[in-house]
Design a protein around this motif. Structure first.
Motif, short mmCIF file in Angstrom:
data_model
loop_
_atom_site.label_atom_id
_atom_site.label_comp_id
_atom_site.label_asym_id
_atom_site.label_seq_id
_atom_site.Cartn_x
_atom_site.Cartn_y
_atom_site.Cartn_z
N ARG A 103 0.78 -1.30 0.10
CA ARG A 103 -0.04 0.01 -0.01
C ARG A 103 0.97 1.30 -0.11
O ARG A 103 0.84 2.23 -0.79
CB ARG A 103 -1.04 0.15 1.26
CG ARG A 103 -1.89 -0.88 1.06
CD ARG A 103 -2.93 -0.80 2.37
NE ARG A 103 -4.04 -1.91 2.51
CZ ARG A 103 -5.23 -1.61 1.53
NH1 ARG A 103 -5.45 -0.50 1.10
NH2 ARG A 103 -6.03 -2.52 1.83
N ASP A 107 1.23 4.11 -2.78
CA ASP A 107 0.69 5.62 -2.62
C ASP A 107 1.96 6.23 -3.22
O ASP A 107 1.91 7.40 -3.81
CB ASP A 107 0.65 5.66 -1.08
CG ASP A 107 0.33 7.28 -0.92
OD1 ASP A 107 -0.83 7.60 -1.10
OD2 ASP A 107 1.29 7.92 -0.35
N LYS A 111 -0.17 7.76 -6.14
CA LYS A 111 -0.78 8.59 -5.20
C LYS A 111 -2.03 7.95 -4.62
O LYS A 111 -3.00 8.94 -4.39
CB LYS A 111 -1.16 10.06 -6.20
CG LYS A 111 -0.26 10.71 -6.76
CD LYS A 111 -0.55 11.91 -7.51
CE LYS A 111 0.48 12.58 -8.22
NZ LYS A 111 0.11 13.98 -9.16
N SER A 112 -1.91 6.64 -4.63
CA SER A 112 -3.20 6.09 -3.80
C SER A 112 -2.50 4.74 -3.35
O SER A 112 -1.99 4.19 -4.11
CB SER A 112 -4.16 5.77 -4.76
OG SER A 112 -5.40 5.05 -4.27
N GLU A 114 -4.36 2.17 -2.99
CA GLU A 114 -5.47 1.20 -3.77
C GLU A 114 -4.85 0.39 -4.57
O GLU A 114 -5.46 -0.49 -5.16
CB GLU A 114 -6.78 2.01 -3.78
CG GLU A 114 -7.58 2.71 -2.69
CD GLU A 114 -7.68 1.81 -1.63
OE1 GLU A 114 -8.14 0.68 -1.53
OE2 GLU A 114 -7.25 2.25 -0.26
N GLN A 219 -5.37 13.79 4.48
CA GLN A 219 -5.62 12.23 4.57
C GLN A 219 -6.96 11.92 5.24
O GLN A 219 -6.99 12.60 6.49
CB GLN A 219 -4.62 11.38 5.04
CG GLN A 219 -5.00 9.76 5.14
CD GLN A 219 -3.70 9.22 5.76
OE1 GLN A 219 -2.80 9.61 6.26
NE2 GLN A 219 -3.58 8.00 5.23
#
Length: 229
Positions: A103, A107, A111-112, A114, A219
């Motif tokens: 994860r 990120d 930029k994530s 997911e 966040q």
């Protein structure tokens, strides 16, 4: 490149057999492709400049061998917070669901957090395709190791970090909570790095994504608890 422009573009591809899953994942791939088509930016070294007085410790790939007790982990966490404050850095916290390393890498790259499944899949592919680079660091049947790493929720380790550095041509930098090891640097083994990925590393078991405090994304409150939070 680093935070504020540190989301690096690292090439990969995916394929899926289930038609319904395939549609979803193809859309994910299209989104990733948009990022990947951007030109590589020069490493701006924003976080690196803040840590310029730290000598990195050479990285030795290894699998996870122990979990610290709550007391030791709490002391480590306080030490990490002090270091973050000292260098003006902030963590983007990711879920402590066993996928935190993947994860955090997701990120930094996309930029994530997911896209962690995609990141894990590419790292496992690297482990399978380049067995000779990593087998000597794994004290078990190598096939068993990479099959285990393919499972969601399986903790990443220092071997998967080296495989990530090699796969994505990334210099991976860890600001740690360890008393005697503040900064670990993982370099790709056979090519020059074309991106920098910065992670915080707490008590051997949890990773977060690391940014300069001025450019850290806002966040939302996490839905899942972080490890030992």
């Amino acid at each position: 490149m680093m935070n504020g422009g540190n989301q690096s573009q690292c090439s990969s591809s995916t394929s899926f057999s289930s038609s319904s899953q395939q549609d979803t994942d193809m859309e994910d791939d299209r989104m990733i492709a948009l990022i990947l088509t951007e030109e590589y930016a020069n490493l701006d070294g924003a976080v690196a400049r803040r840590l310029s007085d730290l000598a990195p410790v050479p990285h030795i790939p290894r699998i996870n061998s122990f979990i610290p007790n709550l007391s030791d982990a709490s002391l480590d966490h306080q030490r990490l917070i002090q270091r973050l404050n000292l260098y003006g850095l902030r963590e983007v916290k990711v879920s402590g669901d066993g996928n935190c390393q993947f994860r955090a890498l997701s990120d930094q790259m996309y930029k994530s957090p997911e896209y962690h499944k995609h990141v894990r899949k590419e790292i496992v592919k690297q482990l399978k395709d380049s067995r000779s680079l990593y087998e000597g660091y794994v004290p078990m049947k190598y096939k068993r190791y990479y099959k285990r790493m393919a499972k969601s929720g399986e903790w990443g380790d220092h071997v998967t970090l080296q495989a990530a550095a090699d796969k994505f041509a990334a210099k991976i930098c860890l600001l740690t909570s360890f008393r005697d090891t503040c900064f670990i640097e993982i370099m790709p083994q056979y090519r020059a790095p074309r991106c920098e990925l910065w992670l915080s590393f707490w008590s051997e078991v949890h990773y977060n994504s690391l940014y300069e405090i001025q450019v850290a994304p806002i966040q939302p409150k996490p839905r899942k608890k972080h490890w030992l939070f």
